[in-house]
Design an enzyme around this catalytic site. Structure first.
Site, short mmCIF file in Angstrom:
data_model
loop_
_atom_site.label_atom_id
_atom_site.label_comp_id
_atom_site.label_asym_id
_atom_site.label_seq_id
_atom_site.Cartn_x
_atom_site.Cartn_y
_atom_site.Cartn_z
N LYS A 172 0.83 -1.19 0.00
CA LYS A 172 0.00 0.00 0.00
C LYS A 172 0.87 1.25 0.00
O LYS A 172 1.79 1.38 0.84
CB LYS A 172 -0.87 0.04 1.25
CG LYS A 172 -2.20 -0.67 1.12
CD LYS A 172 -2.94 -0.53 2.44
CE LYS A 172 -4.42 -0.67 2.27
NZ LYS A 172 -5.10 -0.54 3.57
C1 E4P Z 1 -8.58 0.32 3.81
O1 E4P Z 1 -7.85 -0.40 3.14
C2 E4P Z 1 -8.17 0.91 5.09
O2 E4P Z 1 -7.35 -0.01 5.77
C3 E4P Z 1 -9.28 1.24 6.04
O3 E4P Z 1 -10.52 0.74 5.56
C4 E4P Z 1 -9.33 2.65 6.53
O4 E4P Z 1 -10.46 2.83 7.30
P1 E4P Z 1 -10.67 3.89 8.44
O5 E4P Z 1 -11.37 5.07 7.86
O6 E4P Z 1 -11.55 3.17 9.43
O7 E4P Z 1 -9.33 4.24 9.01
#
Ligand code: E4P
Length: 227
Positions: free
Chosen positions: A89
């Site tokens: 990522k």
């Molecule tokens: C997605 O890949 C992220 O890990 C995650 O969904 C972020 O979500 P949040 O808004 O709860 O931090």
């Protein structure tokens, strides 16, 4: 279409993987910290390898921990080397809008054969450019978009049309799930994948009226045995 699990919790991964429900796992530094992974890169490595083995060959997304251009490339190469099913990522840009990230995404995908999940995106236009740079996955944060007062469904519909019309390879992941209904509504809007937190998957499955009905079956079965 697929559901991924958005977690760093080994027991939750085991639980839903055994059920055959999930098709991948996503994490980020915040999730890993919340799930007790502390101790720097050595701890991230050990935990990531454990998660990757558990779900192989399904994909696992792990995020770099730096926004320095060279360091992102070094970390991405290292992480991708931990297991074949690891995707890296990279946030679409840095905390101050730094654009090095797009170059990094393009380089990792085209020169290093690393599958990149471009993350922390809030709009269709960000996803389009990340997909054009060569991303394997483009992650839009549905709950955060909704919290800003926009309906992410409109963005999902737009990005799906754009990706299909441009003939881009990227798959749309919608993350940041907040409610049980997000999973089906975002898949129906055109997401290839929704990555859901474990408690929402349980919420999709367990229904109070199903509990009551199953209780009735069990009680009547017992009565029938005694009669
Ligand atoms: C997605 O890949 C992220 O890990 C995650 O969904 C972020 O979500 P949040 O808004 O709860 O931090």
């Amino acid at each position: 279409m697929a559901i991924f699990l958005d977690t760093g919790n080994i027991e939750e991964i085991k639980k839903y993987h055994k059920m055959g429900i999930i098709r991948g796992v996503t994490t980020n530094p915040t999730i890993l910290l919340k799930d007790g992974v502390t101790g720097g890169m050595a701890a991230v490595k050990a935990h990531t390898i454990e998660m990757a083995k558990l779900i192989a060959p399904l994909p696992l997304s792990v995020e770099v921990t730096s926004n320095d251009k060279e360091e992102m490339i070094v970390q991405a190469k290292e992480m991708a080397g931990w297991a074949k099913n690891i995707n890296v990522k990279i946030t679409v840009h840095g905390p101050n809008g730094e654009l090095d990230n797009m170059e990094v995404i393009h380089e990792l995908e085209t020169k290093h054969d690393i599958r990149v999940n471009v993350t922390a995106m809030m709009s269709a236009q960000q996803c389009l450019l990340a997909a054009m740079a060569g991303a394997t996955y483009v992650s839009i944060f549905g709950g955060r978009v909704n919290n800003m007062g926009y309906n992410v469904i409109e963005e999902i519909e737009k990005i799906r049309d754009l990706i299909d019309n441009f003939g881009l390879k990227a798959e749309i992941i919608v993350g940041s799930t907040r409610e049980v209904l997000n999973i089906v509504e975002w898949l129906n809007a055109g997401a290839h994948i929704v990555t859901a937190v474990p408690k929402l998957i349980e919420g999709m499955l367990v229904h109070p009226y199903t509990k009551e009905t199953v209780q009735m079956f069990l009680e009547d079965a017992a009565k029938g045995e005694k009669a």
